[in-house]
Design a protein around this motif. Sequence first.
Motif, PDB file in Angstrom:
ATOM      1  N   ASN A 239       3.645 104.061   7.545  1.00 34.13           N
ATOM      2  CA  ASN A 239       2.986 103.286   8.601  1.00 34.13           C
ATOM      3  C   ASN A 239       3.459 103.820   9.942  1.00 34.13           C
ATOM      4  OD1 ASN A 239       1.665 100.899   7.073  1.00 34.13           O
ATOM      5  ND2 ASN A 239       3.764 100.925   6.283  1.00 34.13           N
ATOM      6  N   ARG A 276      -1.204 105.067   7.092  1.00 35.11           N
ATOM      7  CA  ARG A 276      -1.848 104.169   8.046  1.00 35.11           C
ATOM      8  C   ARG A 276      -1.331 104.502   9.446  1.00 35.11           C
ATOM      9  NH1 ARG A 276      -1.086 101.715   3.364  1.00 35.11           N
ATOM     10  NH2 ARG A 276       1.139 101.509   3.815  1.00 35.11           N
ATOM     11  N   GLU A 309      -5.965 106.089   6.953  1.00 33.67           N
ATOM     12  CA  GLU A 309      -6.613 105.057   7.762  1.00 33.67           C
ATOM     13  C   GLU A 309      -6.163 105.196   9.205  1.00 33.67           C
ATOM     14  OE1 GLU A 309      -7.523 100.428   7.149  1.00 33.67           O
ATOM     15  OE2 GLU A 309      -5.410 100.822   7.544  1.00 33.67           O
ATOM     16  N   GLY A 342     -11.183 104.207   8.640  1.00 34.34           N
ATOM     17  CA  GLY A 342     -10.540 103.481   9.717  1.00 34.34           C
ATOM     18  C   GLY A 342     -11.547 102.770  10.596  1.00 34.34           C
TER      19      GLY A 342
END
Length: 457
Positions: A239, A276, A309, A342
């Motif tokens: 992340n 992400r 994403e 996304g």
Amino acid sequence: MEVRPSVASPGPTSFPQVGSHLVWFDKGANLFRRRNLITGTDEFSQGDGAAVVQCAIDALPSDRGGIIWITEDLDATDGFVTISKDSVSLVALRDPPPRYWNIPRPHIQKIQYTGNVRGGLLQGLHCRELQFDGSGNQQMMVLRDISMHPTAQPNQQGLRFLGSAGYMQYIEIQNLKVALSGTGADYAAIEFGNGNPGFGHITFSGNTSIEMEHDGAGSPVAIKVSTGAQTGTPIRFENLSVVDQSARTSGDGIRPILMQTQSEISKGLRQMNIDRFFFEQHYAPAHTIVTIEPASVTGACWFVLTIDELAISDEIGKTVTLIDNGNARWMSREQFVRVNGGYKGGVGRVALGNLNPHEYFRVYLGNISGVTPFGKLATPFFESTPMSFVGAGGTGASPTTGEYVVVTTPVVVTSTAPWSLKDSAGNLIETVPATEARTVPLGYRVQFPTGIPSIFA
């Protein structure tokens, strides 16, 4: 019944003794002390806390290492600690995060791994710079719950992987928080600069957060692949969050990912995966997610980046550009930027930017709400040698009579005259009648001997 002779149990001294020390602040004496937790005695003291930490590292067994506990009183703003032996762990003696600002983490300005080092843990510390210097093979470390405040000054330059004599591998960074200040050109929160082909298997798990401070100026970068770097094996972010705040008053918008000019063959980014990626911008100057600088006439690059994403947030109605690719010298294997999905939130928009497709470089876009172009493309054609391209991100409105490879996204094609649909090897699939449309996958080829084509994405 046979009675066997009893065997005495081995005493505690029969087992290897792993070193363990506590670095604590004696307020009465105004000194930092190193306590040996095996003997319970304070063996060294000094006013410079970083020097006491270094003394504790030096006192650890060279073959087994050990743990050094550090109290939150330590604030070594000019401190410089080196780790040159295996299995050294520096652990903050504090409650788990989150913590209030008035109860800080132990602070050491710079920690540097040097020589051949294997294993160890850094946990709960605050630093201006953490450096793997690449002077030997450096591997199997964990950095956990680390906060950083780089300023672009010497010994305050963020998380850095440098050198070329040795490689870095199997390093995990868990929950990294960076507040970035500074001025000057291309200063970075995270720098990949090691030139050894064995460099890689670096994993950023949990949350990696990079946020510009109000005093950030110059041309800041979140993640930089430096000139001469070569990442031979994957780098992965679980992340990643990059934020450029509105309180800044000068300088360029932060560039989340930058690959600098490469002047040698086989340098650059072999493989980076971001699961992400959240990018939030509140600062008026332009922002570009991926910047690739042109290689010199003696260089040829690698660049492979996959983002599963991508989320872009904007509150001030400005355009964020996906890529500025200035390079046309690539290693002879497919290189690409791939964004699988996304969305774009807020009131601004996203531009594809300068894709600069090449025989060995492509950009691929998946289902990205608010990013992927829909409808008829005004300029779908891109002319280059040895092949030309068609798709989102082109620069020309009309084709020549040559072949075009479909890039970026699948397209729907129709024309006022018959046209040729070919597979990726250039073999004719069909001569499509005038006015009829076909969906053409990525990598396939189209050719328009006459007529006026229309391209939709």
